[in-house]
Design a protein around this motif. Structure first.
Motif, PDB file in Angstrom:
ATOM      1  N   MET A 217     -60.531  33.998  64.500  1.00 19.36           N
ATOM      2  CA  MET A 217     -60.870  32.728  64.149  1.00 19.36           C
ATOM      3  C   MET A 217     -61.865  32.604  63.232  1.00 19.36           C
ATOM      4  SD  MET A 217     -62.438  30.167  67.024  1.00 19.36           S
ATOM      5  CE  MET A 217     -62.273  28.512  66.875  1.00 19.36           C
ATOM      6  N   TYR A 218     -61.443  31.686  62.208  1.00 21.62           N
ATOM      7  CA  TYR A 218     -62.153  31.425  61.205  1.00 21.62           C
ATOM      8  C   TYR A 218     -62.669  30.086  60.948  1.00 21.62           C
ATOM      9  CZ  TYR A 218     -58.076  29.575  58.698  1.00 21.62           C
ATOM     10  OH  TYR A 218     -56.887  28.980  58.343  1.00 21.62           O
ATOM     11  N   ALA A 219     -63.676  29.495  60.123  1.00 20.09           N
ATOM     12  CA  ALA A 219     -64.018  28.476  60.003  1.00 20.09           C
ATOM     13  C   ALA A 219     -64.293  28.212  58.244  1.00 20.09           C
ATOM     14  CB  ALA A 219     -65.197  27.855  60.741  1.00 20.09           C
ATOM     15  N   VAL A 220     -64.539  26.872  58.194  1.00 19.29           N
ATOM     16  CA  VAL A 220     -64.979  26.422  56.812  1.00 19.29           C
ATOM     17  C   VAL A 220     -66.041  25.685  56.904  1.00 19.29           C
ATOM     18  CG1 VAL A 220     -64.402  25.284  54.488  1.00 19.29           C
ATOM     19  CG2 VAL A 220     -62.549  26.815  55.575  1.00 19.29           C
ATOM     20  N   ILE A 221     -67.102  25.923  56.268  1.00 20.14           N
ATOM     21  CA  ILE A 221     -68.280  25.195  56.573  1.00 20.14           C
ATOM     22  C   ILE A 221     -68.950  24.811  55.222  1.00 20.14           C
ATOM     23  CG2 ILE A 221     -68.970  26.401  58.850  1.00 20.14           C
ATOM     24  CD1 ILE A 221     -71.114  27.905  57.215  1.00 20.14           C
ATOM     25  N   ARG A 222     -69.719  23.715  55.268  1.00 22.07           N
ATOM     26  CA  ARG A 222     -70.342  23.287  54.132  1.00 22.07           C
ATOM     27  C   ARG A 222     -71.894  23.166  54.056  1.00 22.07           C
ATOM     28  NH1 ARG A 222     -68.109  17.729  52.657  1.00 22.07           N
ATOM     29  NH2 ARG A 222     -69.135  17.125  54.720  1.00 22.07           N
TER      30      ARG A 222
ATOM     31  N   LEU B 196     -65.634  21.811  58.339  1.00 23.50           N
ATOM     32  CA  LEU B 196     -64.618  20.979  57.824  1.00 23.50           C
ATOM     33  C   LEU B 196     -63.250  21.571  58.359  1.00 23.50           C
ATOM     34  CD1 LEU B 196     -65.898  21.375  54.213  1.00 23.50           C
ATOM     35  CD2 LEU B 196     -66.274  19.569  55.896  1.00 23.50           C
ATOM     36  N   MET B 197     -63.093  22.677  58.728  1.00 20.22           N
ATOM     37  CA  MET B 197     -61.811  23.225  59.327  1.00 20.22           C
ATOM     38  C   MET B 197     -61.712  24.378  59.984  1.00 20.22           C
ATOM     39  SD  MET B 197     -58.580  24.477  56.987  1.00 20.22           S
ATOM     40  CE  MET B 197     -58.842  26.050  56.703  1.00 20.22           C
ATOM     41  N   LEU B 198     -61.139  24.563  61.207  1.00 22.58           N
ATOM     42  CA  LEU B 198     -61.059  25.695  62.211  1.00 22.58           C
ATOM     43  C   LEU B 198     -59.548  26.223  62.041  1.00 22.58           C
ATOM     44  CD1 LEU B 198     -62.819  24.390  65.221  1.00 22.58           C
ATOM     45  CD2 LEU B 198     -63.525  26.259  63.851  1.00 22.58           C
ATOM     46  N   GLY B 199     -59.545  27.799  61.879  1.00 16.95           N
ATOM     47  CA  GLY B 199     -58.186  28.023  61.904  1.00 16.95           C
ATOM     48  C   GLY B 199     -58.390  29.371  62.780  1.00 16.95           C
ATOM     49  N   ASP B 200     -57.072  29.508  63.836  1.00 12.22           N
ATOM     50  CA  ASP B 200     -57.038  30.765  64.718  1.00 12.22           C
ATOM     51  C   ASP B 200     -55.448  30.992  64.691  1.00 12.22           C
ATOM     52  OD1 ASP B 200     -57.398  32.337  66.619  1.00 12.22           O
ATOM     53  OD2 ASP B 200     -57.141  30.987  68.244  1.00 12.22           O
ATOM     54  N   GLY B 201     -55.155  32.035  63.558  1.00 16.35           N
ATOM     55  CA  GLY B 201     -53.895  32.280  63.076  1.00 16.35           C
ATOM     56  C   GLY B 201     -53.058  31.329  62.664  1.00 16.35           C
ATOM     57  N   ALA B 202     -51.949  30.753  63.219  1.00 22.35           N
ATOM     58  CA  ALA B 202     -51.181  29.706  62.611  1.00 22.35           C
ATOM     59  C   ALA B 202     -51.648  28.318  63.032  1.00 22.35           C
ATOM     60  CB  ALA B 202     -49.615  29.752  62.980  1.00 22.35           C
TER      61      ALA B 202
ATOM     62  N   VAL C  24     -64.851  18.677  61.854  1.00 22.72           N
ATOM     63  CA  VAL C  24     -64.126  18.802  63.131  1.00 22.72           C
ATOM     64  C   VAL C  24     -65.411  18.242  64.245  1.00 22.72           C
ATOM     65  CG1 VAL C  24     -63.223  20.347  64.719  1.00 22.72           C
ATOM     66  CG2 VAL C  24     -62.706  20.666  62.115  1.00 22.72           C
ATOM     67  N   GLU C  25     -64.791  17.477  64.997  1.00 25.21           N
ATOM     68  CA  GLU C  25     -65.810  17.102  66.204  1.00 25.21           C
ATOM     69  C   GLU C  25     -66.154  18.292  67.280  1.00 25.21           C
ATOM     70  OE1 GLU C  25     -67.381  14.187  66.364  1.00 25.21           O
ATOM     71  OE2 GLU C  25     -66.492  13.692  64.429  1.00 25.21           O
ATOM     72  N   GLY C  26     -67.292  18.366  67.589  1.00 25.80           N
ATOM     73  CA  GLY C  26     -67.805  19.340  68.519  1.00 25.80           C
ATOM     74  C   GLY C  26     -67.668  20.903  68.156  1.00 25.80           C
ATOM     75  N   ALA C  27     -67.233  21.178  66.884  1.00 27.68           N
ATOM     76  CA  ALA C  27     -67.291  22.497  66.218  1.00 27.68           C
ATOM     77  C   ALA C  27     -68.553  22.759  65.827  1.00 27.68           C
ATOM     78  CB  ALA C  27     -66.212  22.540  65.093  1.00 27.68           C
TER      79      ALA C  27
ATOM     80  N   SER D  55     -71.202  33.374  65.632  1.00 32.96           N
ATOM     81  CA  SER D  55     -70.258  33.046  66.690  1.00 32.96           C
ATOM     82  C   SER D  55     -69.627  31.684  65.938  1.00 32.96           C
ATOM     83  CB  SER D  55     -70.809  32.690  67.987  1.00 32.96           C
ATOM     84  OG  SER D  55     -71.737  31.499  68.085  1.00 32.96           O
ATOM     85  N   ILE D  56     -68.390  31.445  66.334  1.00 34.92           N
ATOM     86  CA  ILE D  56     -67.697  30.142  65.755  1.00 34.92           C
ATOM     87  C   ILE D  56     -67.289  29.338  67.100  1.00 34.92           C
ATOM     88  CG2 ILE D  56     -65.705  29.110  64.518  1.00 34.92           C
ATOM     89  CD1 ILE D  56     -65.777  31.446  62.665  1.00 34.92           C
ATOM     90  N   THR D  57     -67.509  28.144  67.516  1.00 37.67           N
ATOM     91  CA  THR D  57     -67.223  27.396  68.641  1.00 37.67           C
ATOM     92  C   THR D  57     -66.479  25.948  67.966  1.00 37.67           C
ATOM     93  OG1 THR D  57     -68.963  28.225  69.703  1.00 37.67           O
ATOM     94  CG2 THR D  57     -68.130  26.423  70.833  1.00 37.67           C
ATOM     95  N   GLY D  58     -65.276  26.072  68.725  1.00 36.37           N
ATOM     96  CA  GLY D  58     -64.534  24.501  68.251  1.00 36.37           C
ATOM     97  C   GLY D  58     -63.116  24.590  68.978  1.00 36.37           C
ATOM     98  N   ALA D  59     -62.621  23.550  68.957  1.00 40.24           N
ATOM     99  CA  ALA D  59     -61.167  23.359  69.502  1.00 40.24           C
ATOM    100  C   ALA D  59     -60.987  24.065  70.919  1.00 40.24           C
ATOM    101  CB  ALA D  59     -60.105  23.879  68.507  1.00 40.24           C
ATOM    102  N   GLY D  60     -62.123  23.963  71.744  1.00 41.60           N
ATOM    103  CA  GLY D  60     -61.816  24.526  73.162  1.00 41.60           C
ATOM    104  C   GLY D  60     -61.962  26.200  72.989  1.00 41.60           C
ATOM    105  N   LYS D  61     -62.281  26.856  71.899  1.00 39.42           N
ATOM    106  CA  LYS D  61     -62.330  28.215  71.806  1.00 39.42           C
ATOM    107  C   LYS D  61     -63.633  28.681  71.390  1.00 39.42           C
ATOM    108  CE  LYS D  61     -57.206  28.860  71.121  1.00 39.42           C
ATOM    109  NZ  LYS D  61     -56.274  29.226  69.922  1.00 39.42           N
ATOM    110  N   THR D  62     -63.728  29.875  71.612  1.00 35.98           N
ATOM    111  CA  THR D  62     -65.142  30.475  71.027  1.00 35.98           C
ATOM    112  C   THR D  62     -64.850  32.047  70.397  1.00 35.98           C
ATOM    113  OG1 THR D  62     -66.617  29.131  72.445  1.00 35.98           O
ATOM    114  CG2 THR D  62     -67.509  31.220  71.585  1.00 35.98           C
TER     115      THR D  62
END
Length: 191
Positions: free
Chosen positions: A1-6, A39-45, A54-57, A100-107
């Motif tokens: 899982m990855y994220a783009v932060i600002r 700004l963005m969450l990614g988990d595989g495809a 992203v709300e709650g991330a 850690s990265i939390t968001g979209a129901g995954k951690t």
């Protein structure tokens, strides 16, 4: 899982366990830092793009050190006028370890241990600069709390030899004062 932060006006793509160098943030080494500007969450495809975030991330990180960055040299010159000015600047920056990265129901969490050893100390050890290493370890006791506890125990046991060493130098100067000084040879006019 990855994220783009600002943060600091820049965007960073991070994964758990990454070491990140950003604009200076407040806090002491070992403090937890949370970024809610994801700004963005990614988990595989599967990719979740925020509008604008992203709300709650959230992305959590541990602050390792705050330091000065590389020196930037500013050189100004007006040719044929004798005008030359050189200035320098070192931007303050913060080094973080993403935990850690939390968001979209995954951690996604990093299960390693955060080492708070500053980069300057690691560089000095790599170059085998013992005097610099000693001064940096004395200046930053937070970097090695386990070593400091171990070093205090033997220091108490060696207190008696240290007192004996302090007494010995006091006797040596007295011996030097007892020795007669040689008089300088006088110069004559013939020489």
């Amino acid at each position: 899982m990855y994220a783009v932060i600002r943060t600091g006006g820049k965007q960073y793509r991070v994964e758990p366990g990454d070491v990140l160098v950003v604009e200076k943030l407040g806090g002491e080494p070992g403090a937890d830092v949370a970024f809610s500007d994801v700004l963005m969450l990614g988990d595989g495809a599967a990719v979740t793009v925020g509008a604008p975030t992203v709300e709650g991330a959230a992305v959590n990180a541990t602050l390792i050190e705050t330091r000065k960055g590389e020196k930037v040299r500013i050189f100004k010159k007006i040719r044929r006028q004798g005008y030359r000015r050189t200035r320098g600047h070192r931007q303050p920056e913060t080094v973080l370890r993403v935990t850690s990265i939390t968001g979209a129901g995954k951690t996604a969490a990093w299960d390693g241990v955060v080492d708070l050893t500053p980069k300057a100390l690691l560089d000095a050890k790599a170059r085998n600069l013992k005097a610099v290493v000693a001064s940096l370890e004395a200046a930053a006791p937070v970097a090695a709390p386990a070593k400091a506890a171990k070093a205090k125990a033997p220091a108490k046991a060696k207190a008696a030899p240290a007192e004996a060493a302090e007494a010995a130098p006091a006797e040596k100067p007295a011996a030097k004062k007892a020795a007669p000084k040689k008089a300088a040879a006088k110069k004559t006019d013939a020489e």
